[in-house]
Write a protein that holds these residues in place. Structure first.
Motif, mmCIF file in Angstrom:
data_model
loop_
_atom_site.group_PDB
_atom_site.id
_atom_site.type_symbol
_atom_site.label_atom_id
_atom_site.label_comp_id
_atom_site.label_asym_id
_atom_site.label_seq_id
_atom_site.Cartn_x
_atom_site.Cartn_y
_atom_site.Cartn_z
ATOM 1 N N LYS A 317 14.824 3.666 -10.280
ATOM 2 C CA LYS A 317 13.901 2.629 -10.728
ATOM 3 C C LYS A 317 12.515 3.230 -10.933
ATOM 4 C CE LYS A 317 17.132 -0.499 -9.946
ATOM 5 N NZ LYS A 317 17.792 -1.256 -11.031
ATOM 6 N N ASP A 318 11.595 2.400 -11.435
ATOM 7 C CA ASP A 318 10.204 2.839 -11.514
ATOM 8 C C ASP A 318 9.713 3.191 -10.116
ATOM 9 O OD1 ASP A 318 10.189 2.319 -14.197
ATOM 10 O OD2 ASP A 318 9.157 0.389 -14.040
ATOM 11 N N TYR A 319 9.022 4.325 -10.039
ATOM 12 C CA TYR A 319 8.418 4.709 -8.758
ATOM 13 C C TYR A 319 6.988 4.192 -8.752
ATOM 14 C CZ TYR A 319 6.121 7.543 -5.202
ATOM 15 O OH TYR A 319 5.391 7.947 -4.110
ATOM 16 N N VAL A 320 6.695 3.315 -7.807
ATOM 17 C CA VAL A 320 5.352 2.757 -7.679
ATOM 18 C C VAL A 320 4.860 3.030 -6.264
ATOM 19 C CG1 VAL A 320 3.903 0.717 -7.874
ATOM 20 C CG2 VAL A 320 5.936 0.939 -9.329
ATOM 21 N N GLN A 321 3.768 3.785 -6.149
ATOM 22 C CA GLN A 321 3.218 4.147 -4.832
ATOM 23 C C GLN A 321 1.950 3.341 -4.574
ATOM 24 O OE1 GLN A 321 2.735 8.355 -4.133
ATOM 25 N NE2 GLN A 321 1.215 8.039 -2.516
ATOM 26 N N ASN A 322 1.902 2.738 -3.387
ATOM 27 C CA ASN A 322 0.783 1.848 -3.096
ATOM 28 C C ASN A 322 0.454 1.866 -1.603
ATOM 29 O OD1 ASN A 322 -1.216 -0.046 -3.731
ATOM 30 N ND2 ASN A 322 0.147 -1.784 -3.379
#
Length: 816
Positions: A317-322
């Motif tokens: 999936k999209d990798y989203v780092q937060n």
């Protein structure tokens, strides 16, 4: 009767004596002749023996030197094989070994060249040459000297792929007989074809492969990692512990699928669940995150994820780092694949270490609330965008964020690059972006891409080869663009925003004579919202280049230009250009239009210095009110040739051309002071100056002094095709006349000896043939551009391409 006989004999006694004397004389002459012949034969034999001995001595020296030549040929064959083996080793090397092996190759090439070119001195006793010949260390006592002269046979196309001819000459010294010898040997070194190759295709992911084990990481519920195979717990095959807010999972031999349970379609529970302020340390052979990576702030705030796969790490999936608060995630793998986008939110950092990295989607560090984040990558190859499907590959960086990529192979970017990092903020902290690799390619021939820099943004491209299929555009103020260690740079237009700093520095080393830059138009663009369209104070520097080719070069308003390149070509291929009008009555707007139509235009610039040996403007040249001089000077030890081929207009500017061999003006030539009492001058220190023009005009000042063309202090021949006209602002004086009074210009068939010489008043103007411009015979290598996908390509660790054996061939012997 007997008495008569006796009497007769008595009468003949005198004649007998004469006969005897004659016979004796003949015998003496014969003996003397025989002695002379014998002595002559003895002398001839003695001289022949000495001559033969002298020849034998000289021939002995030659033969002794030929032994050394044969030894060098045998040595060269062995060392050439060693060189080939080093190239084979380089092909198989990993990233850590490349630099070391390349250094060994460079040293081997230098060793071969030094040994083959070294002179060889032969000594010996002149009284006994053949029995006393030996190698000695100096020339003073030598009876023979072997000298070697290398000549380039074919153009150099790779670091070691030039073909040389070694000419061996043995000369004799201090001998009674002079005899010299010559033989040649052609040598083309073992090499590797300089093709960058293509990158391996993305590894195929098979969800049904039994190697993948169902993996559940749920810190929120049980602080555990559960690994199953067909529903059977694999506890015991891996280590798992939770200590001090850190979950550590070590499964080095397993392939983990972190996500929903693919074996149980009714199980919709999340298999990757986290809570804030905790750390995950996960190690396995293969890791695939089928579930989305944790992104919600309540789950990942101040959390850190350290994931290492010895083989493959994949994000489906999209990798989203937060995770924010300047927390860092670290990912390591042999091959790493992001099948979607890679997104980093505010104040978050990602470090990637791998061999091959694929990001099929976009890279976005562009949170509208501000990011101040970073993406650091150490890899051999980085591929951004899906080259198979022709999608993705855009990079968007905003608000004091940083990209720092260090790649030993190739960086390939399919989409556009848009950077806004504001280096001037935070007390001067450097928010510069760095892309370092052997090869960098952005866009493709069929799908052009752009690189855009916004306000106070800095980017450094540190690479050997750079391809940009599209324009590089700075759209706001004070961007900084650096190209370092360049061997080959090719791009379309370079569009400069206000106060752009653009520098290109060629690579150093043995092959610096191949550094090339090939671009379209280099020109300023108007500042948005600025009614005056001011765009100024550019700093442009191109150094350590061998060849610079562009369609146009235009700078204005307090800009600074510095170029150092052996060859400079401004092609002028813009079909929309109009000619520069030679009319006197021009308005400022019309003059600006002239500048924009030019191929080489400097308008109110602060300074310009060009160091070259070949400067050729095929289009039009326009210079107006330069604050400092335009100075064109030769590279040390080189001849300077300058041509303005298709029109030259100079308004209130000063040009210095130093130590030129040939200077050519073509098209309309118009040098004007624009009715202002200041000089508009060309100081041309040149041997030959040609005005190959049908219209040549110099403007007169208000005080009657003619703007002048100085020829310098060397003997100069100036030739004109037509009469040189002067014109003034007074309607009465606005007539065409020959330039004479006060001018330092000479004309056809008149040679200036010093700068004080002027054109004779009565010099007639003769038609001349257009000058023969210098023809270049230069062949420079063009590297192969890497492709985004491919089956048989190298992974990029070493130099790719076919390793050649090299070849050694000998020529014909010659004695003289």
């Amino acid at each position: 009767m007997s008495n008569k006989i006796i009497e007769k004999l008595k009468n003949q006694q005198g004649s007998s004596l004469a006969f005897v004397l004659i016979i004796g004389m003949i015998i003496m002459i014969m003996v003397a002749s025989l002695l002379t012949v014998a002595n002559s034969d003895f002398t001839f034999t003695q001289e022949t023996v000495e001559s033969r001995q002298a020849y034998i001595d000289a021939k002995s020296v030659i033969e002794f030197g030929k032994i050394e030549i044969n030894e060098r040929m045998k040595w060269l064959e062995i060392e050439n094989t060693n060189l080939k083996n080093l190239y084979l080793e380089l092909e198989r090397a990993d990233a850590r070994s490349v630099a070391s092996i390349q250094a060994q190759i460079n040293n081997k090439i230098a060793e071969i060249e030094a040994y083959m070119k070294a002179p060889y001195y032969i000594g010996g006793d002149e009284k006994n040459i053949a029995g006393t010949l030996k190698e000695i260390t100096g020339e003073s006592d030598a009876v023979g000297i072997l000298n070697v002269t290398p000549e380039v046979v074919s153009a150099q196309t790779a670091s070691s792929n030039k073909e040389l001819k070694y000419i061996f000459k043995i000369t004799t010294h201090k001998l009674r007989r002079k005899l010299d010898y010559e033989v040649s040997m052609n040598y083309q070194a073992a090499s590797v074809s300089e093709t960058t190759g293509s990158i391996h295709s993305i590894p195929i992911y098979n969800d049904e492969d039994p190697k993948w084990l169902d993996t559940k990481i749920d810190l929120k519920k049980n602080n555990k990692c559960i690994i199953q195979k067909n529903g059977v717990d694999q506890t015991g095959k891996f280590d798992c512990n939770y200590v001090n807010n850190a979950l550590t999972v070590s499964a080095p031999g397993l392939s983990l699928n972190v996500g929903r349970d693919k074996k149980n379609s009714n199980d919709n529970s999340v298999k990757f669940n986290w809570i804030q302020e905790n750390t995950l340390n996960l190690t396995a052979k293969d890791i695939c995150f089928t579930a989305p990576f944790q992104t919600e702030g309540i789950k990942v705030w101040k959390a850190q994820f350290n994931v290492k796969a010895t083989n493959e790490l994949r994000f489906k999936k999209d990798y989203v780092q937060n995770n924010m608060e300047n927390c860092t995630n670290t990912f390591e793998a042999e091959n790493m694949i992001f099948e979607g986008d890679l997104v980093i939110k505010g104040k978050s950092h990602l470090v990637i270490k791998c061999k091959n990295l694929w990001i099929n989607g976009d890279i976005k560090i562009n949170d509208p609330n501000g990011t101040q984040s970073s993406l650091t990558i150490e890899a051999e190859n980085i591929i951004v965008g899906n080259y198979n499907n022709n999608t993705g590959g855009n990079i968007i960086i905003r608000d004091k964020s940083i990209i720092n990529w260090d790649c030993t192979g190739s960086i390939l970017i399919r989409g556009n690059v848009n950077l806004l990092t504001n280096i001037a903020q935070d007390g001067g902290k450097d928010y510069g972006n760095t892309f370092k690799a052997k090869n960098i390619s952005i866009g493709t021939e069929l799908n052009e891409s752009t690189v855009t820099l916004q306000n106070n943004t800095k980017v450094t491209w540190d690479c050997e080869n750079f391809w940009l299929h599209g324009n590089l555009t700075a759209i706001n103020s004070q961007p900084i663009i650096e190209f370092k260690n360049i061997k080959y740079l090719k791009a379309k237009d370079l569009k400069l925003a206000d106060q752009t700093e653009l520098s290109v520095i060629g690579a150093t080393g043995a092959n610096a004579n191949q550094n090339q830059m090939i671009v379209g138009r280099i020109e300023p663009i108007p500042v948005p919202g600025n009614t005056g369209n001011e765009n100024n104070k550019h700093k442009i520097s191109f150094s350590n280049l061998y060849s610079l080719t562009c369609d146009s070069l235009i700078l204005n308003d307090n800009s600074q230009l510095q170029i150092q390149s052996n060859i400079i070509k401004i092609l002028g291929t813009n079909g929309n250009q109009v000619g520069i009008n030679a009319s006197v009555e021009k308005q400022p707007a019309e003059l600006k239009a002239d500048a924009n139509a030019s191929n080489f235009a400097l308008d109110f610039i602060k300074s310009a210095e060009i160091t070259t040996e070949y400067f050729d403007v095929s289009g039009k040249t326009y210079l107006e009110r330069t604050i400092g001089n335009l100075e064109i000077k030769p590279i040390s030890g080189k001849l300077l040739n300058v041509r303005f081929a298709n029109g030259y207009r100079q308004v209130l500017s000063k040009v210095k051309i130093n130590n030129a061999d040939l200077l050519v003006f073509g098209g309309v030539v118009n040098i004007t002071g624009d009715n202002i009492d200041s000089l508009c001058q060309i100081e041309a220190n040149a041997k030959r100056i040609y005005f190959d023009s049908d219209l040549i005009k110099f403007q007169e000042q208000n005080d009657g002094n003619v703007r002048y063309f100085a020829v310098g202090d060397i003997k100069t021949r100036v030739s004109v095709k037509t009469a040189i006209q002067k014109w003034g602002w007074s309607k009465i004086d606005n007539q065409d006349v020959f330039v004479n009074k006060g001018s330092l210009l000479l004309a056809n068939n008149y040679i200036a000896t010093v700068s004080s010489d002027i054109i004779p008043n009565n010099l007639s103007i003769e038609a001349i043939s257009p000058p023969a411009w210098v023809t270049l015979n230069v062949s420079l290598p063009t590297p192969s551009e890497p492709k985004g996908v491919g089956g048989a390509g190298s992974s990029g660790g070493g130099t790719t391409g076919d390793v050649t054996n090299g070849k050694i061939t000998t020529g014909t012997e010659k004695y003289y």
